[in-house]
Motif scaffolding. Structure first.
Motif, short mmCIF file in Angstrom:
data_model
loop_
_atom_site.label_atom_id
_atom_site.label_comp_id
_atom_site.label_asym_id
_atom_site.label_seq_id
_atom_site.Cartn_x
_atom_site.Cartn_y
_atom_site.Cartn_z
N ALA A 125 0.84 -1.20 0.00
CA ALA A 125 0.00 0.00 0.00
C ALA A 125 0.87 1.25 0.00
O ALA A 125 0.57 2.24 -0.70
N ILE A 126 1.95 1.22 0.76
CA ILE A 126 2.87 2.37 0.79
C ILE A 126 3.55 2.52 -0.58
O ILE A 126 3.67 3.63 -1.11
N LEU A 127 3.98 1.40 -1.17
CA LEU A 127 4.54 1.45 -2.53
C LEU A 127 3.54 2.07 -3.49
O LEU A 127 3.89 2.95 -4.30
N ASP A 128 2.28 1.63 -3.45
CA ASP A 128 1.26 2.15 -4.36
C ASP A 128 1.10 3.66 -4.19
O ASP A 128 0.94 4.40 -5.19
N GLU A 129 1.13 4.14 -2.95
CA GLU A 129 0.92 5.57 -2.72
C GLU A 129 2.09 6.40 -3.26
O GLU A 129 1.89 7.51 -3.75
N PHE A 130 3.31 5.86 -3.19
CA PHE A 130 4.43 6.57 -3.80
C PHE A 130 4.29 6.58 -5.33
O PHE A 130 4.47 7.61 -5.98
N ARG A 132 1.60 6.28 -7.07
CA ARG A 132 0.45 7.09 -7.46
C ARG A 132 0.86 8.56 -7.68
O ARG A 132 0.34 9.24 -8.55
N ARG A 133 1.82 9.01 -6.90
CA ARG A 133 2.25 10.40 -6.94
C ARG A 133 3.51 10.62 -7.79
O ARG A 133 3.71 11.71 -8.32
N ASP A 134 4.34 9.59 -7.87
CA ASP A 134 5.60 9.70 -8.61
C ASP A 134 5.94 8.33 -9.20
O ASP A 134 6.44 7.46 -8.48
N PRO A 135 5.69 8.12 -10.50
CA PRO A 135 5.92 6.79 -11.09
C PRO A 135 7.39 6.39 -11.13
O PRO A 135 7.68 5.21 -11.35
N GLU A 136 8.28 7.33 -10.91
CA GLU A 136 9.71 7.01 -10.90
C GLU A 136 10.21 6.68 -9.49
O GLU A 136 11.42 6.54 -9.28
N SER A 137 9.32 6.57 -8.54
CA SER A 137 9.71 6.27 -7.16
C SER A 137 10.47 4.95 -7.08
O SER A 137 10.12 3.97 -7.74
N ARG A 138 11.50 4.95 -6.27
CA ARG A 138 12.24 3.73 -5.95
C ARG A 138 11.95 3.40 -4.49
O ARG A 138 12.26 4.21 -3.59
N VAL A 139 11.37 2.25 -4.26
CA VAL A 139 10.86 1.93 -2.93
C VAL A 139 11.30 0.53 -2.53
O VAL A 139 11.18 -0.41 -3.32
N ALA A 140 11.80 0.41 -1.32
CA ALA A 140 12.04 -0.90 -0.69
C ALA A 140 11.52 -0.78 0.73
O ALA A 140 12.20 -0.28 1.62
N CYS A 141 10.27 -1.18 0.94
CA CYS A 141 9.55 -0.91 2.18
C CYS A 141 9.29 -2.20 2.95
O CYS A 141 8.66 -3.12 2.43
N GLY A 164 13.83 -14.21 -3.28
CA GLY A 164 13.48 -12.80 -3.13
C GLY A 164 11.98 -12.61 -2.95
O GLY A 164 11.18 -13.18 -3.68
N ALA A 165 11.60 -11.80 -1.95
CA ALA A 165 10.20 -11.47 -1.74
C ALA A 165 9.76 -10.39 -2.72
O ALA A 165 10.57 -9.78 -3.42
N PHE A 166 8.45 -10.14 -2.77
CA PHE A 166 7.87 -9.19 -3.71
C PHE A 166 7.41 -7.90 -3.05
O PHE A 166 7.74 -6.81 -3.51
N SER A 167 6.62 -8.01 -2.00
CA SER A 167 5.87 -6.86 -1.49
C SER A 167 6.79 -5.75 -0.98
O SER A 167 7.82 -6.00 -0.37
#
Length: 413
Positions: free
Chosen positions: A25-30, A32-41, A273-276
């Protein structure tokens, strides 16, 4: 000689799945606002507490507290009795900036040359055991828990004691040709309210599973799969006799701890490797989706009865270092030749995978419970935020499940 094989699934209320859903959900919210977001949450859940940590590079601001609480309440943890309540639990955020050393290996002046976000190997699998090309035991485990969740959310009068945490496990008997013979054993554990004596609770829940839940599951199956329920299966319901304390209050939840539930139930290899919580520059996620897409389209095209595809990468390098195929002797040509054709037919650079499946969109929340594979692909309007303005766009979900390369594959084989 016949043999037994077992797979399990866990519900959206299982503590590890709560963590997965928060991370996605946190990945989606980033995104949603910035498609170039790099996230490892990463997320940790325990009694009355959620801790979110990881690395993010983004121009977006996300309300972490609000996002976490929305997920928990949607799942159904919204009562103090559960000892984990979305309205009152503590939420701590320890998210910081992504390492420059990682970023330099991924970002490129030419986007098509984007490097893999890490080294490693990813697996995809498909077989003809079910209509969605998934292993049978896992398929039945997922569908059982989805039906239980539907009862809990929408028809609670049928089983009014249900709480969010549950697990299902199916053991299937196969013959020597790997054909399913029957459902051998079902294990179903579901969290529940306290009512009556321990014996009364156990008897009522077991009766409802046998007489309400399982008939609904069987009714959703195609006739050949439904026929595997021959009435002589072993049924274990809440085998300890009681399951009142559950969810993060009963067991700590962590992102990425249900990777076999997320994939193929142990029927195929897993790269580890996990996904979420990971954006698609992490090939742990995007390449695993591509490998599933290839395997599913290959099996649907008739290249093999079942297929496992391995893709491996080096960090910062766009093209895979290897492609491997194992059809367990069911391929129409040797496995090495199939792998060679796959390498020539499909562009497996991270940027190409991301573009093909639209992986920079906020599509990951639905993947975080009941498996990333074997799901029906669909298009849905979502709200995106670009330059502070909300826009509605149609977005593809589960695009890696589409069978749109079958004709191409047949033409090449």
């Amino acid at each position: 000689m016949n043999y037994l094989f077992t797979s399990e699934s866990v519900s959206e209320g299982h503590p590890d799945k709560v963590a997965d859903q928060i991370s996605d959900a946190i990945l989606d919210e980033f995104l949603r606002r910035d498609p170039e977001s790099r996230v490892a949450c990463e997320t940790f859940c325990s009694t009355g507490l959620v801790i979110v940590g990881g690395e993010v590079r983004s121009d977006a601001y996300v309300d972490i507290q609000g996002t976490v609480r929305d997920v928990i309440n949607r799942i159904g943890y919204n009562k103090a009795d559960y000892m984990f309540d979305g309205n009152s639990c503590g939420v701590l955020s320890q998210i910081h900036e992504q390492s420059q050393d990682i970023n330099r290996g991924v970002s490129r002046e030419n986007p098509e040359d984007q490097g893999a976000g890490d080294q490693g190997m990813m697996f995809g699998y498909a077989c003809k055991a079910t209509e969605n090309y998934m292993p049978l035991a896992l398929y039945l485990s997922h569908i059982t828990l989805k039906e239980l969740a539907d009862i809990r959310h929408n028809e609670l009068d049928l089983m009014p004691y249900l709480r969010p945490d549950s697990k299902a496990q199916y053991t299937i008997e196969f013959d020597s040709s790997d054909k399913p013979v029957r459902v051998h054993t079902i294990v179903l554990s579901t969290q529940h309210d306290e009512f009556g004596t321990d014996e009364e609770m156990h008897s009522k829940i077991e009766s409802d599973v046998r007489n309400i839940l399982l008939p609904r599951v069987i009714a959703k199956l195609n006739p050949s799969t439904a026929a595997l329920f021959k009435g002589d299966f072993i049924l274990h319901v809440n085998p300890t006799g009681k399951f009142v304390i559950g969810g993060p209050a009963g067991d700590t939840g962590l992102t990425g701890r249900k990777i076999i539930v997320d994939t193929y139930g142990g029927r195929s290899a897993h790269g580890g490797g996990a996904f979420s919580g990971k954006d698609p520059s992490k090939v742990d996620r995007s390449a695993a989706y591509a490998a599933r897409y290839i395997a599913k389209n290959m099996v649907a095209a008739g290249v093999a009865e079942e297929m496992m595809v391995q893709i491996a990468y080096a960090i910062g390098v766009a093209k895979p270092v290897s492609v491997y195929v194992n059809t367990k002797g069911t391929g129409i040509i040797p496995d090495a030749e199939i792998a060679d054709k796959i390498g020539k037919m499909f562009d497996l650079r991270p940027a190409a995978i991301i573009r093909k499946f639209g992986l920079k969109n906020p599509i990951y929340g639905p993947t975080a419970a009941y498996g990333h594979f074997g799901r029906d692909p669909y298009v849905k309007k979502v709200t995106l935020i670009r330059n502070g303005i909300e826009i509605e766009e149609e977005v593809q979900f589960f695009g890696w499940e589409k069978l749109d390369s079958v004709d191409l594959i047949r033409s090449r084989f």
